[in-house]
Design an enzyme around this catalytic site. Sequence first.
Site, PDB file in Angstrom:
ATOM      1  N   LYS A  92      19.057 -28.934 -22.450  1.00  0.00           N
ATOM      2  CA  LYS A  92      18.352 -28.891 -23.716  1.00  0.00           C
ATOM      3  C   LYS A  92      18.948 -28.378 -24.837  1.00  0.00           C
ATOM      4  O   LYS A  92      18.712 -28.849 -26.017  1.00  0.00           O
ATOM      5  CB  LYS A  92      16.854 -28.543 -23.283  1.00  0.00           C
ATOM      6  CG  LYS A  92      16.234 -28.918 -22.288  1.00  0.00           C
ATOM      7  CD  LYS A  92      14.931 -28.293 -22.086  1.00  0.00           C
ATOM      8  CE  LYS A  92      13.889 -28.909 -20.927  1.00  0.00           C
ATOM      9  NZ  LYS A  92      14.009 -30.523 -21.210  1.00  0.00           N
ATOM     10  N   LYS A 174      17.803 -39.023 -16.453  1.00  0.00           N
ATOM     11  CA  LYS A 174      16.426 -38.921 -15.498  1.00  0.00           C
ATOM     12  C   LYS A 174      15.062 -39.364 -16.319  1.00  0.00           C
ATOM     13  O   LYS A 174      15.383 -39.172 -17.741  1.00  0.00           O
ATOM     14  CB  LYS A 174      16.297 -37.719 -14.955  1.00  0.00           C
ATOM     15  CG  LYS A 174      15.909 -36.582 -16.015  1.00  0.00           C
ATOM     16  CD  LYS A 174      15.744 -35.308 -15.069  1.00  0.00           C
ATOM     17  CE  LYS A 174      15.345 -34.161 -15.966  1.00  0.00           C
ATOM     18  NZ  LYS A 174      15.012 -32.901 -15.352  1.00  0.00           N
ATOM     19  N   LYS A 177       9.495 -36.507 -19.755  1.00  0.00           N
ATOM     20  CA  LYS A 177       8.604 -36.424 -20.842  1.00  0.00           C
ATOM     21  C   LYS A 177       9.159 -35.874 -22.114  1.00  0.00           C
ATOM     22  O   LYS A 177       8.363 -35.985 -23.004  1.00  0.00           O
ATOM     23  CB  LYS A 177       7.100 -35.510 -20.250  1.00  0.00           C
ATOM     24  CG  LYS A 177       7.697 -34.189 -20.019  1.00  0.00           C
ATOM     25  CD  LYS A 177       6.475 -33.621 -19.620  1.00  0.00           C
ATOM     26  CE  LYS A 177       6.658 -32.048 -19.270  1.00  0.00           C
ATOM     27  NZ  LYS A 177       7.497 -31.918 -18.292  1.00  0.00           N
TER      28      LYS A 177
END
Length: 325
Positions: A92, A174, A177
């Site tokens: 991230k 992957k 959300k």
Amino acid sequence: MVLTVGRRLHILNEYSSRCLKQVRRSHATEDPKHLHSNILQITATLLACGIDPDKSILFQQSRIPEHTQLCWTLGCLTTMARLAHIPTYKEKSATVKEVPLGLYVYPVLQAADILLYRATHVPVGEDQTHNLELVQHLAKIFNNRYGHTFPIPKAVVADSSISRLKSLRDPSKKMSKSEQDPKSRIEITDTPDDILEKCKKALTDFTSEITFDPEKRPGVANLITIHSLFTGLDPAEICEQNIGLDTGRYKLVVAEVIQEKLEPLRQQVQQYMSEPQYIEEVLNRGADKASVIAQQTWLDVKTKVGLQINEGSYRCLQVSEKRVM
């Protein structure tokens, strides 16, 4: 996706007599109106998927201040180097120019979420095992330093097929959300038209035959995996049933399967969203129950680390009668 929630519900029913589910949003900079709406929608979705507030404790994390208090205490037991090596942080942080502190310490907050309720089993995906290893590490350090306080939580790894779900727009990643492109994933609240559009736009290849080959044909294999998870059919059965279809027509088949399964849930979510007072009531009741457990654990932690002043502590103090103003 509903697949993930469904597997978690199965695990909760199988492993625990007292289950806790936290409604959490981690971005403090989010628009307040959107944040409140999202909290209601997440709660409505969990209820629609089968979370029973009479059997589980469903609550909003931010209503329990002990989460952040324990997070600070646990943060003093780990190092920046260890946090920087957690794969989810690496993944991230690579997408932002300036890494916020909240992202850096988020795994410690996750540890506090778990240890505050002395959880023994934690449902995780294969990609989350590193985060749970940090939880176990912090629990061991605290227990060794201050005496046994926390059980060492065990991972209950969800069906590995869930972790194999890939982005509809980029099958090398992957399904997530947190991905910015909403067309990369299927959401429970998607309308039938949304689902059809996303399936049509799913990235595949130039081979028309329907075959299951995750290495050479990841896009088509991803659609087959989704199809399999929704129906329970083996990938080989799916390929056999769809002989003669090209990928374009097969996408319509997958869309129809998803629509059939998700539409009743979407309508149930809408029904709950039309009753915001009930959702608030569920969260209030859950917070009351969770608070009792959290306060007991935090009192124990405070006492062991020396933050709680008790009667014995007063005897060791010589309080001057003179006050300095």
